[in-house]
Design an enzyme around this catalytic site. Structure first.
Site, PDB file in Angstrom:
ATOM      1  N   ASN A   1      30.366  50.893  46.913  1.00  0.00           N
ATOM      2  CA  ASN A   1      31.511  51.322  46.990  1.00  0.00           C
ATOM      3  C   ASN A   1      31.785  53.047  46.983  1.00  0.00           C
ATOM      4  OD1 ASN A   1      34.561  51.374  45.687  1.00  0.00           O
ATOM      5  ND2 ASN A   1      33.483  53.100  44.547  1.00  0.00           N
ATOM      6  N   GLU A   2      32.402  53.293  48.129  1.00  0.00           N
ATOM      7  CA  GLU A   2      32.638  54.642  48.563  1.00  0.00           C
ATOM      8  C   GLU A   2      31.439  55.630  48.605  1.00  0.00           C
ATOM      9  OE1 GLU A   2      35.477  55.807  45.494  1.00  0.00           O
ATOM     10  OE2 GLU A   2      37.265  54.644  46.334  1.00  0.00           O
ATOM     11  N   ILE A   3      30.379  55.216  48.745  1.00  0.00           N
ATOM     12  CA  ILE A   3      29.081  56.186  49.118  1.00  0.00           C
ATOM     13  C   ILE A   3      29.141  56.471  50.556  1.00  0.00           C
ATOM     14  CG2 ILE A   3      26.782  56.519  48.799  1.00  0.00           C
ATOM     15  CD1 ILE A   3      26.496  54.205  46.858  1.00  0.00           C
TER      16      ILE A   3
END
Length: 851
Positions: free
Chosen positions: A439-441
């Site tokens: 998620n969102e890295i």
């Protein structure tokens, strides 16, 4: 009659690592119980609950205050800095008849040393995979002591960060444990430890069945091609007789299999004629078959539930960019649902009933997908079993979120083993339709400016980004290539940040211009990507939930320390108020403010979902942030920690219904739009009414319309001057209803011509009747003399009452009937009934005596 045709071949593999799946064969299992716990500094032993966490054990002895109440979170931070010990006795005497025995430690959270009789036998450093230990020699006889010493994760993280040398945004990434335990902008910092799964010792002889699953290879119009796959470990060559039965089809087949020494993979292809397929909720029944496997070498039969289901992630160039849609069994599916987080900071606390209630409610509202977010946990088996049976597709993140993870050799190997274990565990479930790396890295690297904040050199950047690529471009894809090629892989969500125009054209999108960017709700019409996998808005939880942590509400303000302690976003309260001022007059009454915050959330998220669905087929998914909470808090959730739905959750039944109709006013023009996923072959009737706030219909339009499936369309555009002349916009609202002769009302909606604050609302003068219709089931009939919007019913003396609907509109000529589940007497319910609407708090009058 369905027929199965079995063909058999055998695969032999030298891959001999056991990943801790339940052992089946001629076996026996011991569950180690009667654990005690102690802190290293205190040395006093007390009874412990396993599975559980140290915080739960401390709570049971009143050694810490409840961290979910008041500001107690601050008072328990010392727990994370302690070293904690858990011990228990075990006796393997009952396993003496078995040649092999193995200790299985699952869910050990996280950094621990394991001792038997004072001798260290292994270490653990990953909560997300089991640790295994052969039980041999003297351990097979007599009573022995198992001791697990838990070291502070925060200390480990700090030391690991120093060794890594390049500074990362957050040290939590050095531990393979749930990231949300360290705190999030909706959750507390409660870094716990403990044994979160039963501790077992398995015994077996020459054979064990490691796993059994069924995969769908191909589906044709009248048949499906299936593989049953069994993994078996044997210590000698042998012949095994297998009897395979599909009980729902009345089919059985007996075959003989030659096993080699070591790890064996047996594939049994067969066909199902005229198969019943597994479909997502709303697209058909999520049908489950049950393959039963019996053998002369097993103690008992093995039942393998499976769904006949194919899944594709379709990414094809089109006029708008590149598509992003799920195709199930060859059919495009619009994903409707939410992001899911763990239901508690202490993951063993939620019982099975809480899982069933939350997921069943979601399915009942029309959800067909949940995204298991990467900062939490790989959920327990029950979660996936429920999703299988309810038709809830699962977007499964690997457990990485927001912060750059290191890929040291030790960490890389831990991630590889973790991924193998979790993929093998979850791959039998037809509900799981996607593996997502994190998620969102990727977005954090490209858009959040960490390189500048931490002053990265070129070498630093190459190191950190190289670690990212190693994990998400090599290790995880390689694990999937070897263990599950039946599902698509997506490296990171989102693929592009919401501030970039490309995010509207391809990939999945997290849009946070609303909330983080303070954009108006109407912006969702312009900011709709191909698949909306995150967006959201906060609201305050149910009044009773606030009372749980803060006490009497009449003594509270939103700046009170007790309210701020349960608002983890730095500007959360201010952002809610900023948006509230745009639409409503700020109420002085505390409970009315809470109520309006929920109405505001539902209003904003309604704009979002409507925009996403009307953009079909360009947009093919909407997953809001977030479904649920992990503690009592003000957050983006639609259902609070105690399972109490907010206004938005009730409204998802309309927003996620197969057919959606919307009404909006833009530049003095009324737009009526609709979309459907149903086959509406009949001509439909659209009825649009302009209604005064006295409840009188001023103008009515009836038109025949047609609605094509899977495409958003405009049903009507009318200048307001054609609908009303001298009427004040502040004194009217508009309703639109789609109906058909054969089905009655199919969909309805309501809009106003000005912001709610400017409406000249009347006291709706709500009345009701309440009667008991079954065991703890009551029927509430609610009426009003004037229109009332988003009517909220609750019982001050029963916060656990379950309502079939709430936050509904009332019209004078149309009463609403609500079913209520409550253990309270009907006289108590009369006494505690409270009603709110846009007008404010109303005294509801009982029209009839209780029955």
């Amino acid at each position: 009659m369905k027929q199965f045709r079995f063909i058999l071949w055998l695969f032999f593999s030298v891959f001999a690592i056991s990943y801790g799946q339940p052992v089946i064969g001629k076996t026996s299992t011991i569950i180690i119980s009667d654990f005690e716990f102690s802190s290293a500094s205190e040395g006093i032993w007390r009874n412990a609950k396993v599975p559980g966490t140290v915080h739960q054990d401390l709570l049971a002895y009143h050694l810490i205050p409840d961290p979910y109440i008041g500001e107690n979170e601050k008072l328990v931070q010392w727990v994370e800095r302690e070293t904690w010990l858990y011990r228990a006795k075990f006796d393997c005497g009952s396993l003496n008849a078995f040649e092999y025995a193995e200790l299985v430690l699952s869910g050990v959270d996280t950094h621990s040393e394991v001792y038997i009789d004072g001798k260290i036998v292994l270490t653990t450093q990953n909560m997300f995979r089991p640790s295994l230990l052969p039980i041999t020699g003297g351990w097979r006889n007599g009573v022995h002591e198992l001791l697990i010493v838990f070291h502070p994760a925060s200390v480990h993280d700090s030391l690991a960060a120093m060794a890594y040398k390049t500074r990362l945004p957050d040290n939590r990434t050095f531990s393979r444990k749930p990231g949300y335990q360290y705190g999030w902008d909706w959750g507390p910092r409660l870094i716990t430890c403990g044994i979160t799964a039963p501790v077992k010792i398995h015994g077996w002889n020459e054979l064990k069945l490691i796993s059994a699953r069924v995969i769908t290879r191909k589906i044709e119009s009248d048949r499906a091609f299936i593989n049953a796959i069994l993994e078996v470990s044997a210590d000698q060559e042998m012949i095994m007789t297998l009897k395979c039965i599909e009980s729902k089809a009345g089919i059985s087949e007996t075959i003989k299999v030659r096993l080699d020494v070591g790890h064996n993979e047996i594939r049994i292809p067969f066909e199902i004629s005229n198969p019943k397929l597994w479909w997502p909720n709303g697209y058909g029944k999520p049908f489950l078959y049950h393959l039963v496997v019996e053998s002369d070498l097993f103690d008992s039969a093995v039942e393998v539930p499976f769904g006949v289901r194919m899944v594709e992630l379709v990414q094809e160039p089109d006029s708008s960019g590149v598509s992003f849609l799920f195709r199930i069994n060859g059919k495009p599916v619009f994903a409707k649902g939410a992001n899911y987080i763990p239901q508690d900071n202490f993951i063993t606390r939620p019982d099975d009933l809480k899982y069933r209630q939350l997921l069943s409610r979601a399915a009942g509202q029309g959800f067909n997908m949940l995204r298991v977010w990467g900062g939490g946990i790989y959920e327990r088996d029950l979660f996936y079993n429920l999703c299988d049976s309810l038709g809830l597709m699962v977007w499964q993140d690997f457990m990485f979120a927001c912060y750059f993870p290191p890929a040291t050799p030790q960490m890389a190997e831990e991630v590889r083993l973790e991924a193998i274990w979790q993929v093998k565990r979850l791959r039998p479930h037809p509900s799981v339709v996607l593996w997502c790396g994190n998620n969102e890295i990727d977005e954090a690297w490209h858009n959040w400016g960490y390189q500048k904040v931490f002053g990265y050199t070129k070498a630093d950047s190459l190191k950190v980004w190289g670690d990212y690529k190693r994990l998400f471009d090599t290790i995880l894809p390689d694990v999937l290539a070897q263990n599950d090629t039946t599902r698509p892989w997506w490296p990171s969500s989102p693929s592009i940040g919401w501030g970039r125009k490309e995010s509207l054209r391809y990939g999945d999108m997290h849009y946070w211009g609303v909330w983080w960017g303070n954009e108006p709700f109407e912006i969702y019409r312009k900011k709709t990507g191909r698949f909306m996998s995150e967006y959201g808005f906060q609201s305050y939880p149910h009044p009773s939930t606030i009372s749980y942590w803060a006490g009497e509400r009449n003594k509270l303000s939103f700046s009170h320390p007790l309210m701020k302690a349960h608002q983890k976003h730095a500007t959360g309260g201010e952002t809610i108020e900023t948006y509230l001022k745009r639409d409503f007059n700020l109420p002085a009454d505390f409970d009315q403010y809470i109520y309006l915050s929920q109405v505001l959330q539902a209003r904003g998220m309604g704009f979002a979902v409507e925009s996403h669905r009307l953009a079909m087929p360009r947009c093919m998914g909407t997953l809001y942030w977030q479904l649920n909470d992990c503690w009592p808090v003000t957050s983006w959730s639609s259902v609070d920690y105690f399972g109490r739905p907010k206004a938005f959750f009730y409204q998802t039944s309309r927003l996620f219904a197969p057919t959606l109709i919307t009404a909006s006013v833009r530049l003095d023009t009324l737009w009526i739009e609709a979309v459907t996923e149903a086959d509406l072959t009949r001509e439909l009737e659209l009825t649009v009414r302009v209604i005064s706030l006295d409840g009188e219909t001023i103008h009515t339009i009836n038109e025949k319309v047609n609605l094509d499936r899977d495409h958003g369309c405009v049903l009507m555009k009318k200048a307001l001057r054609e609908l009303m002349t001298d009427t004040d916009k502040n004194d009217v609202f508009i309703t639109a209803v789609l109906s058909s002769a054969g089905s009655g009302d199919i969909a309805r909606c309501r809009t106003t011509l000005c912001r709610p604050a400017d409406l000249v609302l009347r006291d709706p003068k709500v009345s009701y009747t309440l009667m008991t219709v079954g065991d703890h089931i009551h029927e509430l009939k609610v009426m009003s003399e004037y229109p009332a919007f988003d009517v909220f019913i609750r019982f001050e003396n029963d916060s656990e009452a379950v309502f079939s609907d709430n936050f509904f509109d009332l019209m004078p000529e149309r009463p609403e009937i609500i079913r209520i589940e409550s253990n309270k007497s009907i006289s108590d319910l009369h006494e505690g009934l409270k009603v709110r609407s846009w007008y404010g708090s109303s005294d509801a009058k009982n029209k009839l005596p209780a029955r």
